[in-house]
Design an enzyme around this catalytic site. Structure first.
Site, short mmCIF file in Angstrom:
data_model
loop_
_atom_site.label_atom_id
_atom_site.label_comp_id
_atom_site.label_asym_id
_atom_site.label_seq_id
_atom_site.Cartn_x
_atom_site.Cartn_y
_atom_site.Cartn_z
N LYS A 183 -16.53 -18.77 -69.61
CA LYS A 183 -15.39 -18.21 -68.87
C LYS A 183 -15.71 -18.23 -67.39
O LYS A 183 -16.88 -18.16 -67.01
CB LYS A 183 -15.14 -16.76 -69.30
CG LYS A 183 -13.74 -16.28 -69.01
CD LYS A 183 -12.82 -16.80 -70.08
CE LYS A 183 -11.43 -16.25 -70.00
NZ LYS A 183 -10.72 -16.57 -71.26
N1 GLU Z 1 -7.95 -19.05 -71.37
C1 GLU Z 1 -7.57 -19.35 -72.73
C2 GLU Z 1 -8.30 -18.44 -73.69
O1 GLU Z 1 -8.72 -17.36 -73.35
C3 GLU Z 1 -7.70 -20.82 -73.05
C4 GLU Z 1 -9.06 -21.39 -72.91
C5 GLU Z 1 -9.12 -22.91 -73.01
O2 GLU Z 1 -8.13 -23.52 -73.32
O3 GLU Z 1 -10.22 -23.42 -72.79
O4 GLU Z 1 -8.42 -18.73 -74.85
#
Ligand code: GLU
Length: 418
Positions: A109
């Site tokens: 993240k």
């Molecule tokens: N931000 C989204 C999540 O928390 C998508 C992450 C992604 O597609 O890599 O799942």
């Protein structure tokens, strides 16, 4: 509520669910320790020239939690409270989410501590580029693939792709969630909301809840909330109340969701929508529902309100909206909570499809994307539901167990402990 959200440790909350799963799976202390430590994390200072000529310095993070099952994967959030603890927690959540959804990625993240609504488009462009160039040695199509999250969007990804490309050559597969015109996938924008709807349909069916007749209360009307609302409304579900951080609206018959989507696009919020009664956002959880859908931010359902919420099912479309204390209260009250790592996995599932399309330089039609999304969401749901059946596990406990076990197995097979 905001203070409480700030004080508690987001990572501590994910760890509570992880520890329970590790215990039930009988994981060794060494593996447990490995899984609570992020593999690598980077904090960067981001000097940016503002439109008025002054300079601001923002703080950004990228946390890579685990890559036993494939390259790191996860969004980048732009939020004033995007601190290291939160980003760590969300990176860990991504590891279990990608494993549960069975996409070949690990978990990561990113975050930038900023209120994106306070910046102009050109300031956001410069900030995004500065962040990308500062983390570019950690990312790449086979290393770590960022995507949108809270406060970022397809435009942000186009800027990231472009900045990465300046140094590394044209590489659309370095980020997902891009605009269609520059290599994004059809169906990606709606994917998280659509995936949540697939899970809800399957769960409602198993729990004997007739979706057509039930009342849905929704918190959050950003990408996830508004797409969930649109799809649920299209399927005949009755959304009676919606709130975002600026205001809310209630209509006991049903809200006209397509009109609300247009209104929110124009006004930046659902506040003031004429098709219902105004509702202070803090009163949203006092409204009785059959299905409650938190689709905004963390910790909004906690020990101060979980006892009085009148609903039959909670669908976690946001990440970590229900605290462990609230989880325990719902368990006691017999109200099932469908967990984030299952419900909102649709986003990363279609990110996976986007990544494969980019690598193959071949694009899919929207029906193919949606069908493949449905298949994966239902496979994940079925795995969780069959573990819940005939056991006293909650959906979250089962989901964590499946995710953690898959990561542990991959780590063991790769034998990287030397
Ligand atoms: N931000 C989204 C999540 O928390 C998508 C992450 C992604 O597609 O890599 O799942």
């Amino acid at each position: 509520m905001a203070d409480q959200a700030q004080e508690r440790s987001a990572q501590g909350d994910v760890k509570i669910s992880f520890d329970g799963a590790a215990e039930r799976l009988g994981l060794s202390q060494g593996v447990r320790r490995l899984f609570v430590e992020p593999w690598r994390e980077l904090r960067v200072a981001l000097p940016v020239r503002m439109d008025d000529g002054s300079m601001e310095v923002f703080i950004g993070y990228r946390v890579q939690h685990n890559a036993a099952r494939g390259p790191y994967k996860g969004g980048v959030r732009f939020h004033p409270r995007a601190n290291q603890d939160e980003v760590r927690a969300l990176a860990m959540l991504m590891t279990w989410k990608t494993a549960l959804a069975d996409v070949p990625f690990g978990g990561a993240k990113g975050g930038i501590m900023v209120d994106p609504h306070k910046l102009s488009a050109s300031e956001l462009n410069r900030l995004t580029r500065r962040y990308t160039s500062s983390i570019q040695h950690l990312i790449g199509p086979h290393r770590d693939i960022p995507a949108p999250d809270l406060g970022s969007n397809a435009q942000t990804m186009a800027w990231m792709m472009d900045e990465y490309g300046q140094a590394n050559g044209y590489t659309p597969s370095v980020v997902t969630g891009k605009p269609i015109e520059v290599g994004g996938s059809l169906g990606r924008e709606a994917a998280t909301g659509r995936g949540a709807m697939y899970v809800l349909q399957a769960a409602a069916n198993d729990l004997g809840i007739e979706l057509r007749h039930c009342r849905i209360v929704l918190q959050g009307f950003g990408n996830v909330g508004s797409w969930f609302a649109r799809i649920a409304h299209g399927e005949g579900a009755r959304i009676v109340a919606v709130a975002d951080h600026l205001g809310g609206v209630y209509n006991d018959r049903l809200l006209d969701i397509p009109a609300l989507v247009d209104y929110a696009k124009e006004h930046g919020s659902v506040a003031g929508f004429p098709g219902g009664t105004p509702l202070p956002p803090e009163d949203l959880f006092t409204i009785e529902s059959d299905i409650l859908v938190p689709a905004a931010i963390e910790n909004v359902i906690n020990e101060s309100n979980a006892g009085s919420i009148k609903t039959r099912l909670v669908l976690e479309a946001a990440n970590q909206p229900v605290t462990p204390e609230a989880d325990a209260i719902f368990k006691e009250r017999g109200i099932p909570v469908l967990p984030d790592i299952l419900v909102n996995a649709g986003g990363v599932v279609v990110s996976y499809f986007e990544w494969t399309q980019n690598l193959q330089q071949y694009s899919w039609g929207e029906d193919r994307v949606n069908d493949a999304l449905k298949e994966r969401m239902l496979r994940a749901y079925d795995a969780v539901a069959s573990l819940v059946k005939n056991s006293d596990r909650t959906f979250r406990e089962a989901a964590y167990e499946i995710g953690v076990e898959r990561v542990a197995r991959a780590a063991e097979l790769r034998g990287f402990v030397v």
